[in-house]
Structures are given as structure tokens and as C-alpha cells.
Design a protein around this motif. Structure first.
Motif, PDB file in Angstrom:
ATOM      1  N   MET A   1      10.705   6.812   5.330  1.00 46.10           N
ATOM      2  CA  MET A   1      10.186   7.396   4.096  1.00 46.10           C
ATOM      3  C   MET A   1       9.666   6.317   3.146  1.00 46.10           C
ATOM      4  SD  MET A   1      10.122  10.593   4.276  1.00 46.10           S
ATOM      5  CE  MET A   1       9.594  10.746   2.576  1.00 46.10           C
ATOM      6  N   LYS A   2      10.331   5.174   3.124  1.00 49.45           N
ATOM      7  CA  LYS A   2       9.826   4.075   2.283  1.00 49.45           C
ATOM      8  C   LYS A   2       8.454   3.621   2.767  1.00 49.45           C
ATOM      9  CE  LYS A   2      14.079   1.983   0.516  1.00 49.45           C
ATOM     10  NZ  LYS A   2      14.920   0.758   0.482  1.00 49.45           N
ATOM     11  N   ARG A   3       8.297   3.542   4.083  1.00 54.55           N
ATOM     12  CA  ARG A   3       6.994   3.142   4.626  1.00 54.55           C
ATOM     13  C   ARG A   3       5.930   4.175   4.288  1.00 54.55           C
ATOM     14  NH1 ARG A   3      10.268   1.561   9.078  1.00 54.55           N
ATOM     15  NH2 ARG A   3       9.731   3.486  10.197  1.00 54.55           N
ATOM     16  N   LEU A   4       6.305   5.470   4.354  1.00 54.96           N
ATOM     17  CA  LEU A   4       5.342   6.513   4.024  1.00 54.96           C
ATOM     18  C   LEU A   4       4.917   6.421   2.560  1.00 54.96           C
ATOM     19  CD1 LEU A   4       3.779   9.121   4.616  1.00 54.96           C
ATOM     20  CD2 LEU A   4       5.895  10.397   4.113  1.00 54.96           C
ATOM     21  N   ALA A   5       5.903   6.293   1.665  1.00 48.56           N
ATOM     22  CA  ALA A   5       5.578   6.225   0.238  1.00 48.56           C
ATOM     23  C   ALA A   5       4.759   4.986  -0.077  1.00 48.56           C
ATOM     24  CB  ALA A   5       6.869   6.240  -0.585  1.00 48.56           C
ATOM     25  N   THR A   6       5.136   3.855   0.507  1.00 49.36           N
ATOM     26  CA  THR A   6       4.389   2.608   0.268  1.00 49.36           C
ATOM     27  C   THR A   6       3.000   2.700   0.879  1.00 49.36           C
ATOM     28  OG1 THR A   6       6.469   1.375   0.271  1.00 49.36           O
ATOM     29  CG2 THR A   6       4.445   0.109   0.550  1.00 49.36           C
ATOM     30  N   GLY A   7       2.923   3.353   2.046  1.00 47.80           N
ATOM     31  CA  GLY A   7       1.614   3.500   2.692  1.00 47.80           C
ATOM     32  C   GLY A   7       0.656   4.328   1.844  1.00 47.80           C
ATOM     33  N   LEU A   8       1.152   5.408   1.224  1.00 49.61           N
ATOM     34  CA  LEU A   8       0.293   6.215   0.354  1.00 49.61           C
ATOM     35  C   LEU A   8      -0.194   5.397  -0.837  1.00 49.61           C
ATOM     36  CD1 LEU A   8       2.160   9.653   0.311  1.00 49.61           C
ATOM     37  CD2 LEU A   8       0.012   9.086   1.479  1.00 49.61           C
ATOM     38  N   PHE A   9       0.712   4.569  -1.385  1.00 52.73           N
ATOM     39  CA  PHE A   9       0.267   3.692  -2.488  1.00 52.73           C
ATOM     40  C   PHE A   9      -0.812   2.734  -2.012  1.00 52.73           C
ATOM     41  CE2 PHE A   9       0.696  -0.502  -4.472  1.00 52.73           C
ATOM     42  CZ  PHE A   9       0.343  -0.181  -5.778  1.00 52.73           C
ATOM     43  N   ALA A  10      -0.608   2.193  -0.804  1.00 55.62           N
ATOM     44  CA  ALA A  10      -1.604   1.248  -0.272  1.00 55.62           C
ATOM     45  C   ALA A  10      -2.943   1.949  -0.058  1.00 55.62           C
ATOM     46  CB  ALA A  10      -1.095   0.642   1.033  1.00 55.62           C
ATOM     47  N   VAL A  11      -2.908   3.207   0.424  1.00 53.37           N
ATOM     48  CA  VAL A  11      -4.162   3.952   0.616  1.00 53.37           C
ATOM     49  C   VAL A  11      -4.862   4.177  -0.717  1.00 53.37           C
ATOM     50  CG1 VAL A  11      -5.116   6.188   1.290  1.00 53.37           C
ATOM     51  CG2 VAL A  11      -3.427   5.058   2.742  1.00 53.37           C
ATOM     52  N   ALA A  12      -4.071   4.581  -1.746  1.00 54.54           N
ATOM     53  CA  ALA A  12      -4.661   4.796  -3.066  1.00 54.54           C
ATOM     54  C   ALA A  12      -5.245   3.508  -3.620  1.00 54.54           C
ATOM     55  CB  ALA A  12      -3.604   5.346  -4.027  1.00 54.54           C
ATOM     56  N   ALA A  13      -4.547   2.390  -3.389  1.00 57.07           N
ATOM     57  CA  ALA A  13      -5.057   1.104  -3.876  1.00 57.07           C
ATOM     58  C   ALA A  13      -6.332   0.720  -3.142  1.00 57.07           C
ATOM     59  CB  ALA A  13      -3.977   0.032  -3.697  1.00 57.07           C
ATOM     60  N   ALA A  14      -6.363   0.975  -1.829  1.00 56.75           N
ATOM     61  CA  ALA A  14      -7.570   0.631  -1.060  1.00 56.75           C
ATOM     62  C   ALA A  14      -8.757   1.490  -1.509  1.00 56.75           C
ATOM     63  CB  ALA A  14      -7.288   0.828   0.438  1.00 56.75           C
ATOM     64  N   VAL A  15      -8.490   2.792  -1.747  1.00 56.96           N
ATOM     65  CA  VAL A  15      -9.580   3.664  -2.221  1.00 56.96           C
ATOM     66  C   VAL A  15     -10.072   3.211  -3.585  1.00 56.96           C
ATOM     67  CG1 VAL A  15     -10.144   6.013  -2.943  1.00 56.96           C
ATOM     68  CG2 VAL A  15      -8.820   5.638  -0.851  1.00 56.96           C
ATOM     69  N   PHE A  16      -9.132   2.860  -4.471  1.00 54.97           N
ATOM     70  CA  PHE A  16      -9.529   2.398  -5.804  1.00 54.97           C
ATOM     71  C   PHE A  16     -10.364   1.116  -5.701  1.00 54.97           C
ATOM     72  CE2 PHE A  16      -8.683  -0.373  -9.446  1.00 54.97           C
ATOM     73  CZ  PHE A  16      -9.165   0.417 -10.471  1.00 54.97           C
ATOM     74  N   LEU A  17      -9.914   0.180  -4.840  1.00 50.98           N
ATOM     75  CA  LEU A  17     -10.671  -1.073  -4.697  1.00 50.98           C
ATOM     76  C   LEU A  17     -12.053  -0.816  -4.114  1.00 50.98           C
ATOM     77  CD1 LEU A  17     -10.674  -4.145  -4.878  1.00 50.98           C
ATOM     78  CD2 LEU A  17      -9.672  -4.230  -2.592  1.00 50.98           C
ATOM     79  N   ALA A  18     -12.142   0.107  -3.176  1.00 53.23           N
ATOM     80  CA  ALA A  18     -13.448   0.426  -2.588  1.00 53.23           C
ATOM     81  C   ALA A  18     -14.377   1.018  -3.642  1.00 53.23           C
ATOM     82  CB  ALA A  18     -13.271   1.393  -1.421  1.00 53.23           C
ATOM     83  N   CYS A  19     -13.832   1.886  -4.496  1.00 52.56           N
ATOM     84  CA  CYS A  19     -14.660   2.484  -5.546  1.00 52.56           C
ATOM     85  C   CYS A  19     -15.139   1.430  -6.544  1.00 52.56           C
ATOM     86  CB  CYS A  19     -13.871   3.575  -6.279  1.00 52.56           C
ATOM     87  SG  CYS A  19     -13.570   5.044  -5.267  1.00 52.56           S
ATOM     88  N   VAL A  20     -14.270   0.471  -6.822  1.00 52.51           N
ATOM     89  CA  VAL A  20     -14.674  -0.600  -7.741  1.00 52.51           C
ATOM     90  C   VAL A  20     -15.814  -1.410  -7.134  1.00 52.51           C
ATOM     91  CG1 VAL A  20     -13.913  -2.739  -8.843  1.00 52.51           C
ATOM     92  CG2 VAL A  20     -12.448  -0.717  -8.908  1.00 52.51           C
ATOM     93  N   LEU A  21     -15.684  -1.705  -5.836  1.00 52.19           N
ATOM     94  CA  LEU A  21     -16.709  -2.506  -5.168  1.00 52.19           C
ATOM     95  C   LEU A  21     -18.025  -1.735  -5.022  1.00 52.19           C
ATOM     96  CD1 LEU A  21     -14.550  -4.229  -2.391  1.00 52.19           C
ATOM     97  CD2 LEU A  21     -15.387  -5.227  -4.542  1.00 52.19           C
ATOM     98  N   ILE A  22     -17.935  -0.428  -4.771  1.00 53.13           N
ATOM     99  CA  ILE A  22     -19.162   0.371  -4.619  1.00 53.13           C
ATOM    100  C   ILE A  22     -19.895   0.476  -5.939  1.00 53.13           C
ATOM    101  CG2 ILE A  22     -20.006   2.710  -4.141  1.00 53.13           C
ATOM    102  CD1 ILE A  22     -17.824   2.948  -2.034  1.00 53.13           C
ATOM    103  N   GLY A  23     -19.097   0.699  -7.017  1.00 49.66           N
ATOM    104  CA  GLY A  23     -19.721   0.800  -8.338  1.00 49.66           C
ATOM    105  C   GLY A  23     -20.220   2.205  -8.615  1.00 49.66           C
ATOM    106  N   PRO A  24     -20.539   2.491  -9.874  1.00 54.74           N
ATOM    107  CA  PRO A  24     -20.951   3.852 -10.259  1.00 54.74           C
ATOM    108  C   PRO A  24     -22.357   4.211  -9.793  1.00 54.74           C
ATOM    109  CG  PRO A  24     -21.029   2.373 -12.153  1.00 54.74           C
ATOM    110  CD  PRO A  24     -20.453   1.574 -11.052  1.00 54.74           C
ATOM    111  N   ASP A  25     -23.095   3.216  -9.339  1.00 53.18           N
ATOM    112  CA  ASP A  25     -24.474   3.509  -8.948  1.00 53.18           C
ATOM    113  C   ASP A  25     -24.558   4.363  -7.696  1.00 53.18           C
ATOM    114  OD1 ASP A  25     -25.264   1.999 -11.094  1.00 53.18           O
ATOM    115  OD2 ASP A  25     -25.498   0.151  -9.911  1.00 53.18           O
TER     116      ASP A  25
END
Length: 426
Positions: free
Chosen positions: A26-50
Motif C-alpha cells: 500500500m505504501k508503494r501504491l500511495a507513493t506511486g500515485l504521488f510519483a504519477v501526479a508529479a510526473a504529469v505536473f512536470l510534463a505539463c510544465v515542460l509542455i507549457g500553455p501553448d
């Protein structure tokens, strides 16, 4: 300064490898979801609003998911330890508050479970005599319980010192015998004998015994007569005199023995009844009996008997208790069976046991609930702090990790809703 209380061990059942694996997963699952959210956030930052308006919605969702995941991770971790090992105030709650939690748990149990009302309400739904009777009546149970009682008796006997108890028992018996008036006891015993005409049977037996004794020693008595007779008296005269006298005595004994209404028997009965009356009314007769009793009790043989009374009694009881086929063990097993039958069938006994079970349970709860609460609090206080935190986390940590998962998901949805509303209002 008092020595610190030793650390109390926790139950081994709390250290469950399967729970440890579930918690780690369960710790791996919870941490994995955080990692996915962080990766999505970083990807959105890199893509930019354009790249399009959708990026903002995804970025807001991922950002809120990370915040929710971090907040719930902090909250869950703070229960058991300092997050990131930093001494942040109001963290490591269980280690810091372990003793208070134990005391509160004890008070909670005392106030909500160990009360007369709760216990009596529960007992009202339980057939106490029926369950007890069924337990006692189980096949082989009476014999096992009789054996357990014998083992307990042997243990208690081993704890008792013969050197201490033997003189005490001897002194107790001696005092009791000296303090008990002998005349009334003898009078009552003789009354029972007279009322049942046993005294006449005793007389008949005595006469028969005397007759046999005379017959067995006929030659001895004849020799005594010969020694006492003058030398000038011929032996045939002595023989005739002896035979006639001996025969007369024997016939008299037979006559008295066979005639229930013989005068000797009436005199014997009257004398015995008069003696019984004297025992109850005549101080001199009573005093004489007391003197005889005192002489008897002071006799060395009686003193030896009273001194060995405890040892003989203990050895006899222990020998009977150790023998599975003894009358004592058999009787105890029978008593247990009889008790089980009464508990299951006799309504008066059932009502009595049920009522006393209520009273006893209520008394025990009121008397010892505080002690049990102190036991809970004291036991928790003696647990090792780190080990306690680890094992509590092992028991409830899997469910707490769902808080992190839910925080990640709910946080993301909340972020999406907030961002959407902001866009609509803007």
C-alpha cells in the motif's frame, strides 16, 4: 530513586509478516500515485500553455493531487514518527502520547465495558448455569476435573509444612477433646444402645464369650481347684465337685443368654439405665468420667496417635486422590456429574446460579474495574516506544495508506473543480 519498570513484551501475534507485506504494498501504491501526479505536473510544465487549454486543467489536477498526497503523507507519518526525521511540533504523536493513550484506553474500557450495567445486560442473554452444566457434563470432563482437583490438593499439601501443621493439629484435637464434656457423650451413646436393645445383645455376646473362655480353660480351672483342695481329699471328689460346679456355671450362662426375660437381664437393664441417668444428673459420676477421660488422653499411646493424626490423614487423602480408581476420585467425579445435571434440569438451582452469577460479576466489575484499567495503562506505559509505534502501524497502517491514496485522488478532483470554476468565472 525507584528502579524503572522493566519493558513489557508485546504479543508476537502483532508482528504479522502478511500485514507487513500488505503495508509495504500500500505504501508503494500511495507513493506511486504521488510519483504519477508529479510526473504529469512536470510534463505539463515542460509542455507549457501553448499546447492548448487542456494543459491547464491537467496541470491543476496534478498539482492538487501532489498537494493532497503530501498533506496526507505528512498526516499519516506524523502519527508514528517525525516526517523526514525533522522534530516538527505535534508530530510522532503515538510515541509522545503512548502513556496517555494507554491511560485513556484503560479509562475507556473501564467506563464503557467494565460496568455493572453492561456486564449484567450481557449476562442476561447468557444461560450461565446451562453453559456451566454442559461444560461439566462433557464426556470425560468429570474425571479430568477430579484429577485436576487431586493434583491441586497434592500441590497444596506440598506447600504445607508437616513440622508446623502436625503439632498444630495435635494441639487442636487435644484442646477439643479436653473441652468436650465426656459424661453427656457417654450418656447419649449408652442411650442409643439401650433404645435399640443393643445392650442386651452385648450381654449375650459377653455371656457366650465367657462360656467359651471357661470351656477353653477347663483344665486350668481344674488344676487351680486341685491346688486349693486339702491333700487328704481324694482326686475323684475334687473331680466330681469341679464337674458339678463347672456345669452349673455353664448352664447358668446358657440360661441367661437364651432367656430374654431373665432376672439378671432386668437387673442389668435397670442398672445401665440408672447409670445413664446419673451421667446426666449426678456431678460426682460426671467428674469420675472426666477423670477417666483425662487419664485416657494423657496416655502415651493416645498422645502418639494425636501427634501422627495430620500425617496419617494427609497421606491417606493424597494416596486416595492419586489413585484414579479410588473411592475418593470416583465420588468427586459423581458429585461433578450430579452438579452438572442439576445445573441443566433443576430450575431452582438454575435460578440460584444465574442470580449469583449476576451478583458476583457485578461485584467483581465494581471491585476490580479500576485495577484492570490501571493494568491496561501500566502495561502500555511499559511497552517499548519504537516497537509500539511500529506494531500499531503494522495493524492499522494499510488502512491509513488508503488515506494517502484518497488524498491524492480527491485532491486532484478538488484541484480540477477549483481550476474549472476559476476559468468559468474568469
Amino acid at each position: 530513586m525507584p528502579a524503572p519498570s522493566p519493558t513489557a513484551p508485546l504479543a508476537a501475534s502483532l508482528d504479522d509478516p502478511a500485514r507487513a507485506r500488505d503495508l509495504a504494498r500500500m505504501k508503494r501504491l500511495a507513493t506511486g500515485l504521488f510519483a504519477v501526479a508529479a510526473a504529469v505536473f512536470l510534463a505539463c510544465v515542460l509542455i507549457g500553455p501553448d499546447a492548448g487549454a487542456w494543459v491547464g486543467y491537467v496541470r491543476a489536477t496534478a498539482e492538487a493531487s501532489m498537494v493532497g498526497a503530501l498533506a496526507d503523507w505528512f498526516a499519516v507519518t506524523a502519527l508514528f514518527r517525525h516526517p523526514l526525521r525533522l522534530p516538527i511540533p505535534h508530530t510522532a504523536i503515538i510515541p509522545r502520547k503512548k502513556d496517555q493513550i494507554g491511560a485513556s484506553l484503560g479509562s475507556f474500557v473501564q467506563e464503557n465495558f467494565l460496568t455493572r450495567a453492561v456486564v449484567e445486560e450481557k449476562l442476561g442473554t447468557v444461560d450461565v448455569p446451562g453453559r456451566l452444566g454442559a461444560f461439566l457434563a462433557a464426556p470425560g470432563r468429570p474425571e479430568r476435573l477430579a484429577g485436576d482437583a487431586a493434583a491441586l490438593l497434592h500441590t497444596v499439601a506440598e506447600l504445607l509444612r508437616d513440622d508446623d501443621l502436625q503439632p498444630a493439629v495435635a494441639a487442636l484435637v487435644d484442646r477439643k477433646l479436653h473441652a468436650t464434656p465426656a459424661a453427656p457423650v457417654v450418656a447419649r451413646a449408652l442411650e442409643l444402645v439401650v433404645e435399640g436393645e443393643r445392650h442386651q445383645e452385648v450381654l449375650s455376646a459377653a455371656l457366650q464369650g465367657l462360656a467359651r473362655f471357661l470351656e477353653d480353660n477347663r483344665v486350668v480351672f481344674r488344676a487351680q481347684l486341685g491346688d486349693a483342695s486339702p491333700a487328704w481329699v481324694p482326686d475323684w471328689v475334687d473331680d466330681r465337685v469341679f464337674d458339678r460346679a463347672f456345669t452349673a456355671v455353664q448352664e447358668f450362662l446358657v440360661e441367661v443368654g437364651e432367656d430374654p426375660g431373665h432376672e439378671l437381664r432386668r437387673v442389668y437393664d435397670a442398672r445401665l439405665r440408672a447409670y445413664v441417668h446419673a451421667l446426666r444428673t449426678d456431678p460426682e459420676t460426671s467428674a469420675h468420667v472426666e477423670e477417666l477421660k483425662k487419664e485416657l488422653l494423657e496416655h502415651p499411646a493416645v498422645r502418639t496417635w494425636s501427634g501422627s493424626l495430620w500425617t496419617n490423614l494427609k497421606n491417606g487423602v493424597l494416596a486416595a486422590a492419586a489413585d484414579p480408581d479410588s473411592a475418593l476420585r470416583t465420588r468427586v467425579a459423581e458429585l461433578i456429574r450430579d452438579g452438572a445435571r442439576l445445573l441443566q434440569t433443576d430450575q431452582r438451582v438454575r435460578d440460584l446460579v444465574q442470580r449469583h452469577a449476576h451478583n458476583a460479576a457485578g461485584y467483581l466489575v465494581e471491585r476490580f474495574s479500576g485495577d484492570l484499567a490501571d493494568l491496561v495503562g501500566g502495561t502500555v506505559a511499559r511497552w517499548d516506544t519504537e516497537e509500539t509505534s511500529r506494531r500499531i502501524e503494522l495493524q492499522v497502517g494499510r488502512d491509513l495508506q488508503w488515506i494517502r491514496v484518497n488524498g491524492t485522488v480527491v485532491g486532484g478532483l478538488a484541484g480540477l473543480v477549483i481550476y474549472t470554476v476559476a476559468q468559468l468565472l474568469g
